[in-house]
Motif scaffolding. Sequence first.
Motif: not given
Length: 544
Positions: A74-81, A109-110, A163-171, A508-517
């Motif tokens: 999954k995209t959201w799998q990664g190390p957590v602390h 992207p991470f 993590e990697l930018p969020f995607k639904e599992d089927h994508l 995180d909007f409109p693209v999940r996991g993408r930060t803007d400036a």
Amino acid sequence: MKRMSLFVLFLFFTGFLFGQSFNHVTVIDTSFDNGSLGGWGPRGSVQQGLERVELDTSVKRSGAASMRISNRTKTWQGPVHKLTDNAVAGDVYSMSAWIYYNEGPAMSPFVLSVQRSFKDTSKAHAYQNITSFQVRRGEWTEIKTEYTVGADPTQASIWVYFELPFKEDHLVTPNDRITFWMDDIKFIKLDPASRPKAELNIPNLADIWAPHFDIGTAVTRDEVDFSSPTAQILMKHFTVLVAGNEQKMESIQPEEGKFDWAPADAIINFGEMTGMRFRWHTLVWHTQNPAWLFQESANSTRTVSRNVLNQRLRTYIQTVMRRYRGRVESYDVVNEVLSDRSGLRTGAEGSRWHEILGPEYIDNAFRWAKEADPTAQLVINDYNLESDTRKRQEMFNLVKGMKERGVPVDAIGIQMHINIRTPSVQQIRETIELFASLGVKVMVTELDISIYTSDTEPIKNVTPALLLEQAQRYKDIFAMLREQSQKGNLADMVVIWGTTDHTSWKNDFPVRGRTDAPLLFDGRYQSKPAFWALVQPTRVQGLR
Ligand code: XIL
């Protein structure tokens, strides 16, 4: 005795001046060299599939080993602390870590994110992307950022994870499942004295534009706390405030007949103490409404009747506007009532107002608003009016009809959530001129300039070249706004949707996991080239 205490004072001040008395707390410091993961572990669960998080002595940035994260599905799998068990509002954590991967795409992207739990353990965890960034295949890359804990009194613990930018599992594709390594991770809770501070010895944005219009910004309750660096920026550079969320119906009337003014009042009180003018966003919208609003009081499974909903609408508008009469000058009476396809937004595009009340809810809202506060400026607000000529024309026709019917509409709000490339300055100018030809003012209500030009554009790093391009856009657009204001087409305020990049709604909007400036100040409360483009363009090298 006296000499002694002077000496102590001297030590204290030199310590202060030279930064030696700072009491930083190292919260996480893992180099993976002592045979331990230092508290890092997988986010996944056995049921959902478990990624592997383990030491690896064959790949490392320094020392004897690094941490390898593999077997990800999954995209959201990664190390957590765990970062802290005790989230304290205003605490600032400085975060630094190295990341590496060597398979798949040339760049990947991470995302560094935080997860918060709440004192009420039945409440779902909240997730927030702190920063997204690109890493080149085969190159250890450092990610450095800061995170400020928000003022939510109900929060409890905070975790950090990669993590990697969020995607639904089927994508999910193989590129989202890459194995990666991390090393030399350091998270430090900064001593309060060394938290980033607002840059204050710079020109004043609002003063410079005062001959043409006031400049406003959307704020959150956290930001109007005097101890927040953003509050310093607000007081210096802005003369108009609007709430990003606190004036929406889900916040004001969460339950039928129960008005919760505290969050909105915190903003108004701060603004009144600091001499601000106010906008209200928004009385009527198809989203961010409380659930009860469209339900029968006695039976929540049934849709409210037209009569009752009309009463609720009128009571709501009038309760809000009578409370703030003489204090809030300008109201978004309705927001986003136009369809993205044709005509008005209907139930098919989420408007229960239209579905239950039919199109006349718009006229009614303006009439009821006028009754409640005859001196307030009443605005109809929408997005994509500059880029979408069909929608622009529909807005023209709608307001033309309202004026013909004697509906009290004073201004058209153009949100202007735009990007560094589009729409063109000319498209925006044409929109303003078309609307002004109706005899109403045009107000820029939610300006921000995304560094992304589409929803499909991959994550990019914020480079000086990108910031220059953005600065040029801000400069060109404000030059056009000045010209439009001189023609008498604009309302007397231009409002930007937020102050510092790390709090923008575009993260995180409109693209999940993408930060803007998209704003004028960065996450460390420092002025960006876009700011200088508006106050002293000669300071920005390369600006035309
Ligand atoms: C946004 C807020 O900024 C976010 O914090 C919230 O999660 C969603 O709404 N157009 C509007 C605003 O009219 O109400 C939206 O504000 C941004 C788009």
